[in-house]
Design an enzyme around this catalytic site. Sequence first.
Site, PDB file in Angstrom:
ATOM      1  N   ASP A 189       0.894  -0.988   0.800  1.00 40.19           N
ATOM      2  CA  ASP A 189       0.415  -0.240   0.064  1.00 40.19           C
ATOM      3  C   ASP A 189       0.895   1.271   0.208  1.00 40.19           C
ATOM      4  O   ASP A 189       2.092   1.290   0.223  1.00 40.19           O
ATOM      5  CB  ASP A 189      -0.617  -0.175   1.006  1.00 40.19           C
ATOM      6  N   ASP A 231      -1.445  -0.247   6.418  1.00 42.52           N
ATOM      7  CA  ASP A 231      -1.862   0.655   8.387  1.00 42.52           C
ATOM      8  C   ASP A 231      -3.139   0.894   8.013  1.00 42.52           C
ATOM      9  O   ASP A 231      -3.497   1.695   9.010  1.00 42.52           O
ATOM     10  CB  ASP A 231      -0.781   2.182   7.417  1.00 42.52           C
ATOM     11  N   THR A 255       0.727   3.924   0.437  1.00 42.70           N
ATOM     12  CA  THR A 255       0.510   5.532   2.047  1.00 42.70           C
ATOM     13  C   THR A 255       1.002   4.789   3.363  1.00 42.70           C
ATOM     14  O   THR A 255       0.453   3.864   3.694  1.00 42.70           O
ATOM     15  CB  THR A 255      -0.547   6.284   1.849  1.00 42.70           C
TER      16      THR A 255
END
Length: 717
Positions: A309, A546, A311
Site C-alpha cells: 500500500d 496501515d 501510503t
Amino acid sequence: MSGVEPPVTGAVRPDHLRGLTSVEVAERIRQGRVNAVPDAPVRTTAEIVRANVLTPVNGIIGVLFVLILVAGYPQDALFAGVVVSNSVIGIAQELQARRTLGELAVLSAPRARVIRDGTEHEVAVSEVVADDLLRVGPGDQIVVDGVVVDEVGLEVDESLLTGESDPVPKDPGDEVLSGSFVSAGSGHYRATRIGPEAYAARLSEEARRFKLADSELRGGVNVILRWLTVIIPPVGILLLLRLLDTEDRWQDALQGTVAAAVAMVPDGLVLLTSLSFITGVIALARRRALAKELASVELLARVDVLCLDKTGTITTGEITYAGLEVLDGIDVDLASAALGALGGVDPDPNPTLAAIAAHHPPPPDWRPTATLPFSSARKWAAASFDGRGHWFLGAPDILLGPGDDEVRARAAAETEAGRRVLLVARADEPWDGDRLPARRHPVALILLEDTVRPDAPEILAYFRAQGVTLKIISGDHPATVAAVARRAGVADVGTAVDARTLPDDPVALADACESHTVFGRVTPHQKRAMVHALQSRGHTVAMTGDGVNDVLALKDADMGIAMGSGSASTRAVAQLVLLDNRFATLPRVLAEGRRVINNIERVANLFITKACYAVLVTALVAAAGSPFPFLPRQLTLVGTFSIGVPGFFLALAPNEALVRPGFLRRVLAFSLPAGLVAGTGAFVAYEATRRMHDVSLAEARTVATITLLAAALVILV
C-alpha cells in the site's frame, strides 16, 4: 444523511455523552462487571513443558532406555540424554520467546477510548466496564458489544465476523458487535455485553486456543516422522527375532535391537526445527517486529509477490499540504472557508483532512446540518451547511461531471507530477446515501504531497534482487501512485491501472494483476480480490498496510504485515507488526525466514540420512543373520559428532540463499542415496573384518563405527 451536533471537547458534553461517573465505574469494578478479555492464544508454562517433554520422539527414546536397562547394559544408555537436552532446550527457548513476544504484544494491543465524568480517557480493553460509553473513529476496533448512542456517518465493517462485504451504516439504537471495525465516520456506543459474553469472544472461543500455523517445514518433518513410526516397529521386531536366533544370550539380541532403533530415530530433528523458528522470532523481536506465530518467519521467506500500500509503507504516511488552486470565477475566501468547514466537521479526521485543517481552520459561522464522512470505498466526503448549500470533498475523477474537462486536465497534470489532488465542489441538491447529486460545481483543487521513505529505493531494490515481484496498490489516482512508485525506485512501473476498469471475473482479474505493477483507485474489497487472484496463480502473497482500507487484504494474504502506527484493526489481523514503523525491517524478516528454511533443510538431510542407513543396516543384518555391527553407545557417539553438534550450529548459521519449493522431495533425494552409501559401506567393512582370522566381534564393530563416522563426516561436508 446524518444529523450533526457540533463536535464537543473537554467537559462540555451533552448529558447523554457524559458517560459513567467515577463512582459508577468503581461500583461496576467491585461487582466484577469488567471486560475480562479471554487470554491470548499462547501456551501456558505447563503446556509448554508437556509439549516439549511428552513428544513421540521422547516416548520412543524412553522405551528404548527402559529396554537397554532391562538387558543389563546401562553403559549403553547414553542416548537417553537426548530426552533431557531436547526437553530443556525446547522449554527454555519457548519460554524466552513467549516472554519477549509478550512484552512487544503490549505495545501493539488495542486501546479503548471511554467517556467518564464527561472526559475522554484511553484505557486498556480489559479496563472497560459494563455501560461504559466508548468513542470510535475510522480504523478503530469495536472492542465490546454495544448500542450506538450517537454517530456522524458511522459505518461498520462486519466482514471479519459475518463475511458480508459491504460496510453497514449504524444509526442511534443500532447494535455493534465486537470484532468488527469502523470503516468510516465516528460515534459513541454504550457497552452492553463484555468479556466472554461479547460476540467475538463467543464466536472465537475455539479459534483462540493455541494452534501452530501451517508450515511446509513442520509438515514435511511430520510426514517423515509418521513414516518412521510405521517403519521402525516391524523392522525392529524382525531384527530382534533374527538376533534371538543367532545370539547366545537374549540380552545381546535386545542390545542390538535397541542400537538399531536408536539410530533410526531422528531424535534432534524436531528440536532443531522448533529451535530455528523460535530463534528467528526472537531475532525479529529485537528489531521491534512482532511475529504473531512461529511460522511467520518462514511464510515471508516463501513470499514471491509483495503487495505494498503506497501510503504509510513506501511513503512516510505524513501528508504535506502543497496549496489551493481556486478555479476561475470562484472567490478565494469562499473556497478557503468551505475547505475549512469541511475539515472541521469530522471529529476524527484522517491524515489528509488533518493536513488541510491545519492550513484552513473552520469558520465559526458555517453551521453543519448534515455530514457524510470520507470512505475509502466511495472516495468522497460531504457536508451541508445552514444557508450555504451542500459541499463535497474527494477525488476529482469521482466528483467531476461530463462538462468539466478543463478542470479534469488541470488535475491530471498535477497527478502526473506526483501530487495527490482533491476537489472541493458545491451542489444545489444534497447527496442521497452513497449517490452524488446529478450536478456538482467545481470550486477548487487541493494539492497534497507524499514523502517517500528515504530507504524505500534500497529496500525495494533488495526485494527485486531476491526474486520478489512488487505490486503497488493504492486508493489514490493511478498517475499519482505511478509517480510515487518511480520516485521510490520501482522498476517496470509501466502503465498504471485504474482499478475501476478491472474485471470482476477472477481469471481475467488474475491476468491483469500479473501483467501490471501499479494500481490506483483500488477499493478495500478490490484489494482483497487482487490478493485472491494472485494466490489463484500459485503465488505466495504478502500484503503491507496501515489503514482501515487494508484490513481485508491483510487478513486474507498469506502474510499480512502492518505498521505499528496503523489502525488497531490492521494490527489485529496482521501476522507481523512493525512496531517502530521501519520499512527497513522487512529485508531482515526475509533473511530470517530464509535462514530458518535453508538451515532446517540442511539439518534434516543429516538426520534422515542417519535414519536411512540405520534401516538399511538393520535389514542387511536381518538378512545375513550376523550380530548387529554397532553397540548403542557407538551409534550415539557417531550421531553426536556427525549430526547432533554440527546440526545445532547449522540450524543457527546465516543462510540467505533463495528458497525453492519441494522441501520434502529434496530431503529424500539427498538422504536416500547418502544413507545407502553410508550403510552399505559400514556393513561391508564390518562383514569383511569380522570374517578375518583372529578378529574379535568388538574389533569388527570398531571398524564399522570408524567407517560409518567417516562416511557421515563426508556427508556433512
